[in-house]
Design an enzyme around this catalytic site. Structure first.
Site, short mmCIF file in Angstrom:
data_model
loop_
_atom_site.label_atom_id
_atom_site.label_comp_id
_atom_site.label_asym_id
_atom_site.label_seq_id
_atom_site.Cartn_x
_atom_site.Cartn_y
_atom_site.Cartn_z
N GLY A 1 5.69 5.46 -7.59
CA GLY A 1 6.04 5.92 -6.27
C GLY A 1 5.92 4.79 -5.26
O GLY A 1 5.16 3.84 -5.45
N CYS A 2 6.67 4.90 -4.16
CA CYS A 2 6.67 3.83 -3.17
C CYS A 2 5.34 3.74 -2.43
O CYS A 2 4.74 2.65 -2.33
CB CYS A 2 7.83 4.02 -2.18
SG CYS A 2 7.91 5.66 -1.43
#
Length: 336
Positions: A150-151
């Site tokens: 995930g970012c």
């Protein structure tokens, strides 16, 4: 070696970023793309920036057809929808980098609690390579599926792990305050991300309930062996791309210099992670796979500041980096 790359779910921002990066990659190129809603169109109709540079036609998803034209597939589908598609691609012998959260976590129960869906392939939870070569390069090299991070977790895990491993900060008192550009919300129109809603405004969202919180906690434990108690609050900011995470920590001993040195030792051979003296900003890393982070003292707290581009190191750049590792290419190919 030339790696043939397919994209499943080609209409979003992460796919556009993949196309941009593949266009300059010396040893990989886009050979297939799928979308249910845009099948039959040339890819430049969906992503105008690729006009004159790519003539791939968008097709409906067919794993056998992808097997004939691809060596690896980037799966850009949402959670829940992705796992079954990934399984079909693996069944025909393809390797996959998956952008969803379907394979990131270690526990089926945690996944189903936070994502509120039954996992269609639960036996792959906890045994799928997590796509952060800074820690898992050996797993990624031989993986059939890589769970792209995930970012937000990328911007938190990279600063946190070395400090917690070294015992320099209290793992029971971690606050992650993150700001993201609007592209992180995806390309589909939503009221909260319309121009008039986001311009000249900044807003917190998913307070105490964002699905990246368990990913941060899980991965820090997986890498460091230590449990953490993390409070994570994301914010939407009026910019296209970028993430800035400000992380509040309680030191247990040592100095800021010790913390910076722990980072430098951990990332000495990592081409994209940079320990800097200045305060990072999203513009410093925009459009790149680079990470900038620094550490400051504020009273009895340490403040870690980390900047990444959410579409590049936070998504598509990380996927290209993972692909490079999977196929024995230079880790920086297409990214510098």
């Amino acid at each position: 070696m030339n790696v043939r790359v397919g994209i499943v779910g080609v209409t979003g921002y992460t796919a556009a970023e993949l196309i941009r990066l593949l266009d300059r990659h010396p040893s990989a190129n886009l050979t297939a793309a799928t979308s249910r809603g845009d099948a039959g169109k040339p890819i430049h109709v969906v992503h105008s920036s690729s006009a004159g540079r790519n003539d791939v036609m968008i097709e409906r998803f067919d794993p056998e057809r992808m097997k004939a034209s691809c060596d690896v597939v980037m799966c850009c589908l949402p959670h829940g929808a992705s796992a079954e598609t990934v399984r079909q691609l693996i069944d025909v012998g393809l390797r996959v980098v998956d952008f969803s959260a379907d394979f990131r976590l270690s526990s089926v129960e945690v996944y189903q609690k936070w994502y509120d869906v039954q996992h269609p392939w639960p036996e792959r939870i906890g045994v799928t390579a997590y796509g952060m070569p800074e820690f898992f390069a050996d797993d990624i090299r031989s993986a059939d599926v890589v769970a792209n991070p995930g970012c937000y977790p990328t911007s938190a895990i990279l600063p946190l792990v070395p400090l917690i491993k070294a015992g320099l900060v209290d793992p029971s008192d971690v606050i992650v305050d993150s700001k993201s550009g609007v592209s992180g919300a995806g390309r589909s129109p939503k009221l909260a991300t319309l121009y008039c809603e986001t311009n000249e405004s900044i807003a917190a969202y998913a307070v105490g309930s964002h699905r990246h919180q368990p990913e941060i906690k899980d991965l820090v434990h997986r890498i460091s062996g230590k449990d953490i108690d993390v409070t994570f609050t994301p914010h939407l900011t009026p910019m296209d791309r970028g993430i800035l995470s400000t992380i509040y920590l309680r030191p247990t001993g040592g100095s800021i210099d010790d913390g910076m040195q722990a980072w430098k030792q951990q990332y000495d051979s990592s081409p994209f992670v940079h320990v800097v003296d200045h305060l990072p900003a999203t513009k410093h890393v925009s459009g790149t796979n680079h990470v900038q982070m620094t550490l400051r003292q504020a009273g009895d707290r340490w403040i870690a500041v980390c900047a990444i581009d959410n579409l590049t190191k936070g998504a598509s750049g990380a996927a290209i980096q993972n692909m490079n590792v999977m196929f024995g290419l230079n880790e920086t190919d297409g990214l510098l």
